[in-house]
Motif scaffolding. Structure first.
Motif, PDB file in Angstrom:
ATOM      1  N   UNK A 106       0.827  -1.211   0.000  1.00  0.00           N
ATOM      2  CA  UNK A 106       0.000   0.000   0.000  1.00  0.00           C
ATOM      3  C   UNK A 106       0.855   1.251   0.000  1.00  0.00           C
ATOM      4  N   UNK A 107       1.917   1.253   0.790  1.00  0.00           N
ATOM      5  CA  UNK A 107       2.823   2.401   0.822  1.00  0.00           C
ATOM      6  C   UNK A 107       3.513   2.575  -0.529  1.00  0.00           C
ATOM      7  N   UNK A 108       3.920   1.462  -1.138  1.00  0.00           N
ATOM      8  CA  UNK A 108       4.578   1.525  -2.446  1.00  0.00           C
ATOM      9  C   UNK A 108       3.626   2.065  -3.502  1.00  0.00           C
ATOM     10  N   UNK A 109       2.384   1.654  -3.467  1.00  0.00           N
ATOM     11  CA  UNK A 109       1.387   2.146  -4.424  1.00  0.00           C
ATOM     12  C   UNK A 109       1.173   3.644  -4.240  1.00  0.00           C
ATOM     13  N   UNK A 110       1.110   4.098  -2.993  1.00  0.00           N
ATOM     14  CA  UNK A 110       0.954   5.539  -2.738  1.00  0.00           C
ATOM     15  C   UNK A 110       2.141   6.324  -3.290  1.00  0.00           C
ATOM     16  N   UNK A 114       2.047   9.128  -6.350  1.00  0.00           N
ATOM     17  CA  UNK A 114       2.598  10.484  -6.246  1.00  0.00           C
ATOM     18  C   UNK A 114       3.613  10.759  -7.355  1.00  0.00           C
ATOM     19  N   UNK A 115       4.431   9.764  -7.658  1.00  0.00           N
ATOM     20  CA  UNK A 115       5.409   9.946  -8.738  1.00  0.00           C
ATOM     21  C   UNK A 115       4.714  10.131 -10.080  1.00  0.00           C
ATOM     22  N   UNK A 116       3.638   9.408 -10.315  1.00  0.00           N
ATOM     23  CA  UNK A 116       2.879   9.553 -11.563  1.00  0.00           C
ATOM     24  C   UNK A 116       2.266  10.941 -11.633  1.00  0.00           C
ATOM     25  N   UNK A 117       1.705  11.405 -10.517  1.00  0.00           N
ATOM     26  CA  UNK A 117       1.121  12.755 -10.503  1.00  0.00           C
ATOM     27  C   UNK A 117       2.194  13.807 -10.765  1.00  0.00           C
ATOM     28  N   UNK A 118       3.372  13.644 -10.148  1.00  0.00           N
ATOM     29  CA  UNK A 118       4.466  14.586 -10.376  1.00  0.00           C
ATOM     30  C   UNK A 118       4.927  14.551 -11.827  1.00  0.00           C
ATOM     31  N   UNK A 119       5.023  13.362 -12.385  1.00  0.00           N
ATOM     32  CA  UNK A 119       5.431  13.219 -13.774  1.00  0.00           C
ATOM     33  C   UNK A 119       4.421  13.865 -14.706  1.00  0.00           C
ATOM     34  N   UNK A 120       3.125  13.634 -14.450  1.00  0.00           N
ATOM     35  CA  UNK A 120       2.080  14.233 -15.291  1.00  0.00           C
ATOM     36  C   UNK A 120       2.081  15.759 -15.156  1.00  0.00           C
TER      37      UNK A 120
END
Length: 128
Positions: A106-110, A114-120
């Motif tokens: 769950x922590x890894x998915x979170x 966040x990394x995907x949101x930052x990348x987008x």
């Protein structure tokens, strides 16, 4: 030796074997601590009962065949309960490990979200 003496010896031997088996299971991590304490108490009660109780007139109430049958049933019952306790301990340990794995996932998915949101967000600022 009378039948009462044989019962006392059997109780002491079963108690000692049960105590050694419980401590062995704890050291090999096959049983959790609370169940090991329970089995140590049961084995100590058997040992103390074998030492202190003196069933002198047991032949008056039971025949030798029924005493043997009751002893076998009691030993089989103890072995069965010990096996179930060992399995419950194993399942409890597996459940605990899987819940820890799920928390890490769950922590890894979170973090990945966040990394995907930052990348987008970076991608949107570059395209503008």
């Amino acid at each position: 030796m009378s039948t009462g003496d044989y019962i006392r010896i059997l109780m002491i031997v079963v108690g000692v074997v049960l105590l050694l088996r419980a401590l062995s299971s704890l050291s090999r991590r096959r049983m959790i601590e609370s169940y090991t304490i329970l089995w140590c108490i049961v084995s100590l009660v058997l040992i103390v009962a074998g030492v202190l109780i003196s069933p002198n007139q047991i032949n008056y109430y039971f025949s030798n065949t029924s005493i043997i049958a009751i002893s076998v049933i009691a030993i089989v019952g103890l072995v069965g309960m010990y096996g179930m306790t060992s399995q419950i301990s194993n399942l409890t340990r597996q459940n605990r490990e899987q819940s820890m794995d799920m928390a890490v996932m769950g922590y890894t998915i979170e973090c990945l979200a966040r990394e995907i949101e930052d990348f987008e967000a970076k991608e949107d600022t570059v395209s503008e």
